[in-house]
Design an enzyme around this catalytic site. Structure first.
Site, PDB file in Angstrom:
ATOM      1  N   CYS A  87       0.837  -1.190   0.000  1.00 36.44           N
ATOM      2  CA  CYS A  87       0.000   0.000   0.000  1.00 36.44           C
ATOM      3  C   CYS A  87       0.881   1.252   0.000  1.00 36.44           C
ATOM      4  CB  CYS A  87      -0.985  -0.038   1.174  1.00 36.44           C
ATOM      5  SG  CYS A  87      -2.326   1.182   0.999  1.00 36.44           S
ATOM      6  N   HIS A 147      -3.851  -4.643  -0.543  1.00 33.04           N
ATOM      7  CA  HIS A 147      -3.472  -5.279   0.724  1.00 33.04           C
ATOM      8  C   HIS A 147      -3.553  -6.797   0.566  1.00 33.04           C
ATOM      9  CE1 HIS A 147      -3.310  -1.786   3.467  1.00 33.04           C
ATOM     10  NE2 HIS A 147      -4.163  -1.256   2.609  1.00 33.04           N
ATOM     11  N   GLU A 154      -2.626  -9.014   2.611  1.00 32.41           N
ATOM     12  CA  GLU A 154      -2.991  -9.605   3.902  1.00 32.41           C
ATOM     13  C   GLU A 154      -4.495  -9.529   4.155  1.00 32.41           C
ATOM     14  OE1 GLU A 154      -2.582  -5.267   4.956  1.00 32.41           O
ATOM     15  OE2 GLU A 154      -1.743  -6.660   3.470  1.00 32.41           O
TER      16      GLU A 154
END
Length: 204
Positions: free
Chosen positions: A80, A186, A188
């Protein structure tokens, strides 16, 4: 191999817990550090970031991390804002000369406000990306997979772009400049395909 030395760089401007958990779920131990010896001894590094480029660069400078990040020779993944910091500059504070934020300059990318037309900003939610063929970061990730984005500024598409996304305009969704990698989304928070991308990075 899960016995790699994996380090999340402690920039002071990111919530590292979700990235750490995503890595640990793949069976890797993770160290969070800004110690030069620890960082330079790592096999893989992560540079997450939230907030503004100006605040992040200020934190990096205060922690003596700018030159340290530039010395890294092993694969590093910016996430990011961490990806945006790999670029040359950011216009998040404005386009005037005294408003430009100098970033790490590890690729020629320039970060500007997304021109989205009638689409709302920030660009928040799931979107598909278009990877270039053959880059190992996207190995075994199906075409038109969705990844999770939260951002209002984006890096233009350039020679460093290894995946693009479109939200009113095309922008860089992932980049590579030598051993430096970055993703605007992102991973994750991007379910199985995000986990696969992190695994691919760790297996580079």
């Amino acid at each position: 191999m899960t016995n790699q030395n994996v380090v999340i760089i402690d920039t002071g401007c990111s919530n590292v817990s979700s990235v750490r958990f995503a890595i640990e779920r793949l069976g890797y131990e993770v160290t969070i550090s800004r110690d030069p010896q620890v960082v330079l001894a790592a096999d893989k590094l992560f540079l997450p970031g939230v907030g503004t480029a100006s605040e992040a660069m200020k934190n990096l400078a205060e922690r003596d991390l700018i030159e340290l990040v530039k010395q890294v020779e092993k694969p590093l993944l910016g996430i990011c804002l961490g990806m945006q910091l790999l670029g040359k500059l950011s216009e998040e504070k404005g386009q005037k000369a005294d408003q430009i934020v100098d970033c790490l300059g590890l690729c020629d990318g320039e970060v500007r406000k997304l021109q989205t037309g009638d689409l709302p900003l920030p660009h928040m939610g799931w979107n598909t990306i278009k990877p270039v063929e053959g880059n190992p970061l996207f190995k075994d990730i199906p075409e038109n997979s969705y990844f999770y984005f939260v951002h209002s500024f984006g890096m233009q598409v350039g020679d460093y772009t290894i995946a693009s996304c479109d939200y009113g305009q095309p922008f860089t969704a992932a980049l590579q400049a030598g051993n430096y990698y970055g993703v605007q989304f992102h991973p994750e928070r991007s379910s199985k395909v995000g986990s696969k991308l992190i695994q691919n990075f760790l297996e580079l």
